[in-house]
Design a protein around this motif. Structure first.
Motif, PDB file in Angstrom:
ATOM      1  N   GLY A   1      -3.006   6.963 -11.333  1.00 37.82           N
ATOM      2  CA  GLY A   1      -4.043   6.368 -10.493  1.00 37.82           C
ATOM      3  C   GLY A   1      -4.907   7.407  -9.817  1.00 37.82           C
ATOM      4  O   GLY A   1      -5.576   8.202 -10.488  1.00 37.82           O
ATOM      5  N   HIS A   2      -4.857   7.461  -8.468  1.00 37.28           N
ATOM      6  CA  HIS A   2      -5.800   8.304  -7.720  1.00 37.28           C
ATOM      7  C   HIS A   2      -5.474   9.797  -7.816  1.00 37.28           C
ATOM      8  O   HIS A   2      -6.342  10.636  -7.612  1.00 37.28           O
ATOM      9  CB  HIS A   2      -5.842   7.883  -6.244  1.00 37.28           C
ATOM     10  CG  HIS A   2      -4.589   8.230  -5.476  1.00 37.28           C
ATOM     11  ND1 HIS A   2      -3.421   7.529  -5.620  1.00 37.28           N
ATOM     12  CD2 HIS A   2      -4.330   9.202  -4.573  1.00 37.28           C
ATOM     13  CE1 HIS A   2      -2.502   8.068  -4.825  1.00 37.28           C
ATOM     14  NE2 HIS A   2      -3.018   9.081  -4.174  1.00 37.28           N
ATOM     15  N   VAL A   3      -4.225  10.145  -8.124  1.00 41.02           N
ATOM     16  CA  VAL A   3      -3.815  11.553  -7.985  1.00 41.02           C
ATOM     17  C   VAL A   3      -4.579  12.496  -8.923  1.00 41.02           C
ATOM     18  O   VAL A   3      -5.071  13.538  -8.468  1.00 41.02           O
ATOM     19  CB  VAL A   3      -2.275  11.679  -8.105  1.00 41.02           C
ATOM     20  CG1 VAL A   3      -1.848  13.136  -8.171  1.00 41.02           C
ATOM     21  CG2 VAL A   3      -1.616  10.993  -6.913  1.00 41.02           C
TER      22      VAL A   3
ATOM     23  N   LEU B   1      -1.790  14.052   6.419  1.00 39.37           N
ATOM     24  CA  LEU B   1      -1.246  12.800   6.956  1.00 39.37           C
ATOM     25  C   LEU B   1      -0.825  11.886   5.817  1.00 39.37           C
ATOM     26  O   LEU B   1      -1.577  11.719   4.854  1.00 39.37           O
ATOM     27  CB  LEU B   1      -2.312  12.067   7.772  1.00 39.37           C
ATOM     28  CG  LEU B   1      -2.656  12.653   9.127  1.00 39.37           C
ATOM     29  CD1 LEU B   1      -3.736  11.811   9.783  1.00 39.37           C
ATOM     30  CD2 LEU B   1      -1.434  12.734  10.020  1.00 39.37           C
ATOM     31  N   GLY B   2       0.353  11.292   5.910  1.00 35.79           N
ATOM     32  CA  GLY B   2       0.832  10.381   4.875  1.00 35.79           C
ATOM     33  C   GLY B   2       1.056  11.139   3.580  1.00 35.79           C
ATOM     34  O   GLY B   2       0.475  10.821   2.542  1.00 35.79           O
ATOM     35  N   ALA B   3       1.931  12.147   3.641  1.00 35.36           N
ATOM     36  CA  ALA B   3       2.136  13.034   2.482  1.00 35.36           C
ATOM     37  C   ALA B   3       2.859  12.334   1.331  1.00 35.36           C
ATOM     38  O   ALA B   3       2.846  12.830   0.200  1.00 35.36           O
ATOM     39  CB  ALA B   3       2.912  14.278   2.913  1.00 35.36           C
TER      40      ALA B   3
ATOM     41  N   VAL C   1       2.913  15.152   7.232  1.00 34.36           N
ATOM     42  CA  VAL C   1       3.356  14.057   8.105  1.00 34.36           C
ATOM     43  C   VAL C   1       3.744  12.867   7.232  1.00 34.36           C
ATOM     44  O   VAL C   1       2.928  12.397   6.429  1.00 34.36           O
ATOM     45  CB  VAL C   1       2.199  13.652   9.048  1.00 34.36           C
ATOM     46  CG1 VAL C   1       2.611  12.485   9.933  1.00 34.36           C
ATOM     47  CG2 VAL C   1       1.736  14.854   9.858  1.00 34.36           C
ATOM     48  N   GLU C   2       4.972  12.385   7.339  1.00 36.24           N
ATOM     49  CA  GLU C   2       5.388  11.255   6.505  1.00 36.24           C
ATOM     50  C   GLU C   2       6.445  10.422   7.242  1.00 36.24           C
ATOM     51  O   GLU C   2       7.577  10.853   7.406  1.00 36.24           O
ATOM     52  CB  GLU C   2       5.932  11.761   5.160  1.00 36.24           C
ATOM     53  CG  GLU C   2       6.378  10.658   4.222  1.00 36.24           C
ATOM     54  CD  GLU C   2       5.418   9.478   4.133  1.00 36.24           C
ATOM     55  OE1 GLU C   2       4.270   9.656   3.722  1.00 36.24           O
ATOM     56  OE2 GLU C   2       5.826   8.350   4.513  1.00 36.24           O
ATOM     57  N   PRO C   3       6.057   9.196   7.672  1.00 35.27           N
ATOM     58  CA  PRO C   3       7.006   8.374   8.439  1.00 35.27           C
ATOM     59  C   PRO C   3       8.100   7.709   7.606  1.00 35.27           C
ATOM     60  O   PRO C   3       9.160   7.379   8.146  1.00 35.27           O
ATOM     61  CB  PRO C   3       6.114   7.303   9.080  1.00 35.27           C
ATOM     62  CG  PRO C   3       4.894   7.240   8.219  1.00 35.27           C
ATOM     63  CD  PRO C   3       4.715   8.609   7.634  1.00 35.27           C
TER      64      PRO C   3
ATOM     65  N   GLY D   1       4.657   8.979  12.520  1.00 39.45           N
ATOM     66  CA  GLY D   1       3.372   8.423  12.132  1.00 39.45           C
ATOM     67  C   GLY D   1       2.230   9.303  12.630  1.00 39.45           C
ATOM     68  O   GLY D   1       2.432  10.169  13.500  1.00 39.45           O
ATOM     69  N   ALA D   2       1.042   9.050  12.105  1.00 40.81           N
ATOM     70  CA  ALA D   2      -0.127   9.890  12.417  1.00 40.81           C
ATOM     71  C   ALA D   2      -0.424   9.936  13.914  1.00 40.81           C
ATOM     72  O   ALA D   2      -0.868  10.959  14.429  1.00 40.81           O
ATOM     73  CB  ALA D   2      -1.341   9.344  11.675  1.00 40.81           C
ATOM     74  N   LEU D   3      -0.193   8.819  14.602  1.00 42.70           N
ATOM     75  CA  LEU D   3      -0.591   8.773  16.008  1.00 42.70           C
ATOM     76  C   LEU D   3       0.350   9.575  16.890  1.00 42.70           C
ATOM     77  O   LEU D   3       0.052   9.810  18.065  1.00 42.70           O
ATOM     78  CB  LEU D   3      -0.663   7.307  16.488  1.00 42.70           C
ATOM     79  CG  LEU D   3      -1.603   6.409  15.673  1.00 42.70           C
ATOM     80  CD1 LEU D   3      -1.678   5.015  16.277  1.00 42.70           C
ATOM     81  CD2 LEU D   3      -3.007   7.020  15.571  1.00 42.70           C
TER      82      LEU D   3
ATOM     83  N   MET E   1      -6.127  13.470   4.341  1.00 43.50           N
ATOM     84  CA  MET E   1      -5.515  12.136   4.384  1.00 43.50           C
ATOM     85  C   MET E   1      -5.892  11.430   3.077  1.00 43.50           C
ATOM     86  O   MET E   1      -7.028  10.996   2.910  1.00 43.50           O
ATOM     87  CB  MET E   1      -6.140  11.434   5.597  1.00 43.50           C
ATOM     88  CG  MET E   1      -5.518  10.189   6.016  1.00 43.50           C
ATOM     89  SD  MET E   1      -6.103   9.676   7.652  1.00 43.50           S
ATOM     90  CE  MET E   1      -7.842   9.516   7.470  1.00 43.50           C
ATOM     91  N   ILE E   2      -4.960  11.379   2.132  1.00 43.10           N
ATOM     92  CA  ILE E   2      -5.269  10.813   0.820  1.00 43.10           C
ATOM     93  C   ILE E   2      -4.544   9.463   0.660  1.00 43.10           C
ATOM     94  O   ILE E   2      -3.315   9.396   0.684  1.00 43.10           O
ATOM     95  CB  ILE E   2      -4.877  11.793  -0.312  1.00 43.10           C
ATOM     96  CG1 ILE E   2      -5.642  13.123  -0.174  1.00 43.10           C
ATOM     97  CG2 ILE E   2      -5.122  11.166  -1.693  1.00 43.10           C
ATOM     98  CD1 ILE E   2      -7.163  13.029  -0.253  1.00 43.10           C
ATOM     99  N   SER E   3      -5.362   8.416   0.490  1.00 43.36           N
ATOM    100  CA  SER E   3      -4.855   7.051   0.275  1.00 43.36           C
ATOM    101  C   SER E   3      -3.932   6.601   1.401  1.00 43.36           C
ATOM    102  O   SER E   3      -2.870   6.007   1.155  1.00 43.36           O
ATOM    103  CB  SER E   3      -4.155   6.956  -1.091  1.00 43.36           C
ATOM    104  OG  SER E   3      -5.078   7.248  -2.109  1.00 43.36           O
TER     105      SER E   3
HETATM  106  C1  LIG Z   1      -0.336   5.271  -0.736  1.00 42.44           C
HETATM  107  S1  LIG Z   1       0.745   6.448  -0.012  1.00 42.44           S
HETATM  108  C2  LIG Z   1      -0.165   7.997  -0.259  1.00 42.44           C
HETATM  109  C3  LIG Z   1       0.759   9.192  -0.343  1.00 42.44           C
HETATM  110  C4  LIG Z   1       0.080  10.521  -0.700  1.00 42.44           C
HETATM  111  N1  LIG Z   1      -0.946  10.854   0.247  1.00 42.44           N
HETATM  112  C5  LIG Z   1      -0.508  10.453  -2.087  1.00 42.44           C
HETATM  113  O1  LIG Z   1      -1.743  10.332  -2.211  1.00 42.44           O
HETATM  114  O2  LIG Z   1       0.250  10.507  -3.057  1.00 42.44           O
HETATM  115  C6  LIG Z   1       0.492   6.168   1.711  1.00 42.44           C
HETATM  116  C7  LIG Z   1       1.438   6.997   2.565  1.00 42.44           C
HETATM  117  O3  LIG Z   1       1.001   6.913   3.920  1.00 42.44           O
HETATM  118  C8  LIG Z   1       2.130   6.815   4.741  1.00 42.44           C
HETATM  119  N2  LIG Z   1       1.751   6.181   6.009  1.00 42.44           N
HETATM  120  C9  LIG Z   1       1.622   4.869   6.273  1.00 42.44           C
HETATM  121  N3  LIG Z   1       1.301   4.675   7.567  1.00 42.44           N
HETATM  122  C10 LIG Z   1       1.223   5.911   8.115  1.00 42.44           C
HETATM  123  C11 LIG Z   1       0.938   6.380   9.435  1.00 42.44           C
HETATM  124  N4  LIG Z   1       0.678   5.535  10.430  1.00 42.44           N
HETATM  125  N5  LIG Z   1       0.964   7.703   9.650  1.00 42.44           N
HETATM  126  C12 LIG Z   1       1.214   8.578   8.635  1.00 42.44           C
HETATM  127  N6  LIG Z   1       1.504   8.185   7.369  1.00 42.44           N
HETATM  128  C13 LIG Z   1       1.497   6.867   7.119  1.00 42.44           C
HETATM  129  C14 LIG Z   1       3.118   5.980   3.936  1.00 42.44           C
HETATM  130  O4  LIG Z   1       4.450   6.112   4.390  1.00 42.44           O
HETATM  131  C15 LIG Z   1       2.882   6.497   2.530  1.00 42.44           C
HETATM  132  O5  LIG Z   1       3.725   7.563   2.215  1.00 42.44           O
END
Ligand SMILES: C[S@@+](CC[C@H](N)C(=O)[O-])C[C@H]1O[C@@H](n2cnc3c(N)ncnc32)[C@H](O)[C@@H]1O
Length: 239
Positions: A20-22, A43-45, A65-67, A96-98, A111-113
């Motif tokens: 997909g997006h990667v 963010l959201g690794a 950052v990964e919750p 989480g990001a906040l 911040m990807i996806s």
């Molecule tokens: C669709 S995945 C994308 C993962 C990675 N960035 C990628 O492109 O392969 C979304 C990620 O964002 C994380 N996520 C969701 N809410 C978040 C938050 N509030 N803060 C940080 N990460 C968050 C999820 O746990 C998930 O791992």
């Protein structure tokens, strides 16, 4: 959001997103990180597909950052497999990001996806937190495309992958659309032939603001637009 709504999706994640997006992000992101050499926040690794790219393309220290515990487990395994240089440079933040705190402001936030996880009210807080993480002149980089409003419908198989003798199948259904917010459910199935070996369901709401909404939110929080190719955004914090 710090709950593990991603747990059931984790075994399927790399299969689906390599498809997909990667691959697109692998092409578009590196030039947008030119000059970033000291530190950045991702963010959201997730499982680390983008972390690996960032670590390869920049010499910077990375706060990943990964919750989600499930996603983070794969992320740390990936870092271990990449070896000592990457392990030394990447700090994994289980929040989480906040709630992100870093010792010194960073040159970039990537911040990807992930943006779709934030409802409008949460985004205001997100932009404030991100502006606080960046040095003056720092950059915020994320992927984003305008998309057609989805229509609620039935469950449909989106992707399927062969893993040994099993088929990993992902089905999705849009349940409801309210403004920018889309409620969906996803069913993750492992099959051996026609026999279901395991089945898990994840439901959630994603938020897809229009481009002009995002632009006005970011400008309100002091960001100015930078150059970016179609599908990516770069926003700069003035010096
Ligand atoms: C669709 S995945 C994308 C993962 C990675 N960035 C990628 O492109 O392969 C979304 C990620 O964002 C994380 N996520 C969701 N809410 C978040 C938050 N509030 N803060 C940080 N990460 C968050 C999820 O746990 C998930 O791992």
């Amino acid at each position: 959001m710090t709950s593990d709504r991603y747990a059931a999706a984790v075994p399927f994640y790399d299969l689906q997103h390599e498809d997909g997006h990667v691959p697109v992000v692998r092409e578009l992101l590196p030039p947008l990180l030119t000059g970033v050499g000291r530190s950045l926040v991702e963010l959201g690794a997730g499982t680390g597909l983008i972390t690996e790219l960032i670590a390869r393309e920049t010499p910077a220290e990375i706060y990943a950052v990964e919750p989600s515990l499930g996603m983070r487990s794969v992320l740390v395994s990936r870092l271990a497999a990449l070896g000592p240089d990457v392990l030394r440079r990447v700090t994994v933040l289980p929040c989480g990001a906040l709630d992100v705190r870093v010792d010194e402001p960073v040159e970039a936030v990537v911040m990807i996806s992930v943006l779709q996880s934030f409802a409008a009210a949460e985004r205001a807080e997100l932009w404030r937190v991100l502006a606080g993480l960046l040095v003056p002149g720092g950059r915020l980089v994320f992927n984003w495309r305008e998309r057609a409003t989805p229509v609620p419908g039935g469950l449909a198989v989106m992707d399927s992958y062969q893993v040994g003798r099993h088929t990993y199948e992902i089905a999705g259904q849009v349940l409801d659309v309210a403004g920018e917010s889309v409620s969906s459910r996803f069913v993750y199935r492992v099959l051996r032939g026609d026999v279901v070996v395991s089945e898990d369901e994840v439901a959630g709401v994603n938020h897809w603001p229009a481009g002009e909404v995002l632009s006005s939110e970011l400008k309100e929080h002091g960001f100015v637009p930078g150059e970016a190719p179609e599908g990516m955004h770069v926003w700069l914090l003035p010096e």
